[in-house]
Design a protein around this motif. Structure first.
Motif, mmCIF file in Angstrom:
data_model
loop_
_atom_site.group_PDB
_atom_site.id
_atom_site.type_symbol
_atom_site.label_atom_id
_atom_site.label_comp_id
_atom_site.label_asym_id
_atom_site.label_seq_id
_atom_site.Cartn_x
_atom_site.Cartn_y
_atom_site.Cartn_z
ATOM 1 N N LYS A 209 42.755 36.096 35.394
ATOM 2 C CA LYS A 209 43.005 35.622 36.765
ATOM 3 C C LYS A 209 44.085 36.442 37.469
ATOM 4 O O LYS A 209 44.144 36.460 38.698
ATOM 5 C CB LYS A 209 43.377 34.138 36.761
ATOM 6 C CG LYS A 209 42.201 33.231 36.419
ATOM 7 C CD LYS A 209 41.089 33.419 37.422
ATOM 8 C CE LYS A 209 39.884 32.560 37.182
ATOM 9 N NZ LYS A 209 38.854 32.762 38.185
ATOM 10 N N ALA B 24 41.252 42.527 41.880
ATOM 11 C CA ALA B 24 39.858 42.326 42.278
ATOM 12 C C ALA B 24 39.085 43.590 41.931
ATOM 13 O O ALA B 24 39.639 44.683 42.008
ATOM 14 C CB ALA B 24 39.781 42.029 43.767
ATOM 15 N N PRO B 25 37.880 43.453 41.517
ATOM 16 C CA PRO B 25 37.018 42.286 41.477
ATOM 17 C C PRO B 25 37.076 41.510 40.160
ATOM 18 O O PRO B 25 36.421 40.487 40.029
ATOM 19 C CB PRO B 25 35.628 42.871 41.686
ATOM 20 C CG PRO B 25 35.697 44.187 40.985
ATOM 21 C CD PRO B 25 37.103 44.682 41.224
ATOM 22 N N ASN C 29 39.315 39.627 38.764
ATOM 23 C CA ASN C 29 39.833 38.251 38.859
ATOM 24 C C ASN C 29 38.888 37.315 39.603
ATOM 25 O O ASN C 29 39.133 36.121 39.677
ATOM 26 C CB ASN C 29 41.219 38.236 39.492
ATOM 27 C CG ASN C 29 41.225 38.719 40.918
ATOM 28 O OD1 ASN C 29 40.202 39.108 41.479
ATOM 29 N ND2 ASN C 29 42.388 38.715 41.518
ATOM 30 N N GLN C 30 37.800 37.857 40.136
ATOM 31 C CA GLN C 30 36.819 37.050 40.862
ATOM 32 C C GLN C 30 35.601 36.691 40.023
ATOM 33 O O GLN C 30 34.740 35.938 40.469
ATOM 34 C CB GLN C 30 36.357 37.802 42.110
ATOM 35 C CG GLN C 30 37.470 38.101 43.069
ATOM 36 C CD GLN C 30 37.057 39.101 44.141
ATOM 37 O OE1 GLN C 30 35.915 39.523 44.221
ATOM 38 N NE2 GLN C 30 37.997 39.485 44.972
ATOM 39 N N ARG D 225 33.297 34.802 37.679
ATOM 40 C CA ARG D 225 33.220 33.384 37.338
ATOM 41 C C ARG D 225 33.388 33.219 35.837
ATOM 42 O O ARG D 225 32.809 33.972 35.056
ATOM 43 C CB ARG D 225 31.876 32.779 37.765
ATOM 44 C CG ARG D 225 31.539 32.937 39.242
ATOM 45 C CD ARG D 225 32.675 32.468 40.139
ATOM 46 N NE ARG D 225 32.400 32.692 41.547
ATOM 47 C CZ ARG D 225 32.911 33.687 42.265
ATOM 48 N NH1 ARG D 225 33.685 34.573 41.717
ATOM 49 N NH2 ARG D 225 32.651 33.798 43.550
ATOM 50 N N GLY E 297 41.656 27.840 36.835
ATOM 51 C CA GLY E 297 40.653 28.583 37.591
ATOM 52 C C GLY E 297 39.292 28.780 36.972
ATOM 53 O O GLY E 297 38.520 29.605 37.478
ATOM 54 N N SER F 127 35.387 28.116 36.372
ATOM 55 C CA SER F 127 34.337 27.584 37.238
ATOM 56 C C SER F 127 33.640 26.394 36.605
ATOM 57 O O SER F 127 33.146 25.519 37.306
ATOM 58 C CB SER F 127 33.311 28.668 37.545
ATOM 59 O OG SER F 127 33.924 29.737 38.221
ATOM 60 N N THR G 80 30.844 42.136 45.178
ATOM 61 C CA THR G 80 32.063 42.579 44.522
ATOM 62 C C THR G 80 33.009 43.186 45.546
ATOM 63 O O THR G 80 32.609 44.030 46.341
ATOM 64 C CB THR G 80 31.707 43.635 43.445
ATOM 65 O OG1 THR G 80 30.759 43.047 42.558
ATOM 66 C CG2 THR G 80 32.920 44.074 42.674
ATOM 67 N N ASN G 81 34.259 42.725 45.534
ATOM 68 C CA ASN G 81 35.273 43.256 46.444
ATOM 69 C C ASN G 81 36.359 43.949 45.643
ATOM 70 O O ASN G 81 37.006 43.314 44.816
ATOM 71 C CB ASN G 81 35.904 42.121 47.273
ATOM 72 C CG ASN G 81 34.923 41.513 48.219
ATOM 73 O OD1 ASN G 81 34.173 42.226 48.877
ATOM 74 N ND2 ASN G 81 34.902 40.206 48.292
ATOM 75 N N TYR G 82 36.549 45.209 45.894
ATOM 76 C CA TYR G 82 37.557 45.971 45.168
ATOM 77 C C TYR G 82 38.875 45.971 45.910
ATOM 78 O O TYR G 82 38.916 45.997 47.139
ATOM 79 C CB TYR G 82 37.095 47.431 45.001
ATOM 80 C CG TYR G 82 35.988 47.562 43.997
ATOM 81 C CD1 TYR G 82 36.276 47.762 42.663
ATOM 82 C CD2 TYR G 82 34.658 47.469 44.385
ATOM 83 C CE1 TYR G 82 35.256 47.878 41.732
ATOM 84 C CE2 TYR G 82 33.639 47.587 43.461
ATOM 85 C CZ TYR G 82 33.943 47.795 42.139
ATOM 86 O OH TYR G 82 32.943 47.898 41.233
ATOM 87 N N SER G 83 39.966 45.957 45.152
ATOM 88 C CA SER G 83 41.279 46.163 45.746
ATOM 89 C C SER G 83 41.957 47.272 44.974
ATOM 90 O O SER G 83 41.950 47.284 43.755
ATOM 91 C CB SER G 83 42.120 44.877 45.687
ATOM 92 O OG SER G 83 42.440 44.565 44.357
#
Length: 160
Positions: free
Chosen positions: A92, A96-97, A99-100, A102, A122, A124, A156-159
């Motif tokens: 968690k 990202a991604p 930590n996203q 499920r 956290g 699901s 998917t969202n990358y940071s």
């Protein structure tokens, strides 16, 4: 929703689908793998037997969208529950991604305190491990229905 739209969602959820199974018990891994092969033949199960192996795999997959699992099945006792809690918190806290993803926690523990803590941290879903193979099959049929045929997962969202 039109039938074609539903099938598009299913295909999107299944596209290159991988499930990371974090479980130190060889017997449970065999049951999980066999049940997944029967109920989710399109999905690639990947096992990590230790929290360290799970973190290594996730870090290797971090920048490769096609490698990131759609779902993590996380055993709470690895072999002690402190290991499962620590791994959950590590995942968690990852960027990202990762930590996203499920997380479905699997455990032999029916303790209300474990279930509550898992959701607070956290997960699901929290599932109590079954004892019979037929019950594992039921679990994976339900997982398929919910995670692959019902919900729409975000892209998917990358940071960086």
């Amino acid at each position: 929703m039109k039938n074609n739209d539903i099938h598009s969602l299913i295909k999107a959820n299944f596209r290159l689908a991988k499930v990371l199974v974090v479980d130190d018990n060889d017997d449970h891994w065999l049951l999980i793998k066999q049940a997944m092969q029967q109920c989710l033949p399109e999905v690639i199960p990947v096992r990590a037997a230790t929290p360290e192996q799970a973190i290594i795999l996730l870090n290797e997959w971090r920048y490769q969208e096609w490698e990131i699992p759609k779902l993590i099945l996380l055993d709470l006792y690895l072999p002690d529950n402190k290991d499962g809690w620590a791994l959950l918190e590590q995942i968690k806290q990852m960027p990202a991604p990762l930590n996203q993803i499920r997380i479905v926690m699997l455990s032999s523990s029916e303790a209300a305190s474990d279930i509550l803590k898992a959701y607070k941290l956290g997960v699901s879903s929290y599932l109590i491990k079954p004892n019979k193979f037929s019950d594992w099959l039921t679990y994976f049929r339900e997982l398929r229905t919910y995670w692959w045929e019902t919900v729409s997962l975000p892209p998917t969202n990358y940071s960086f």
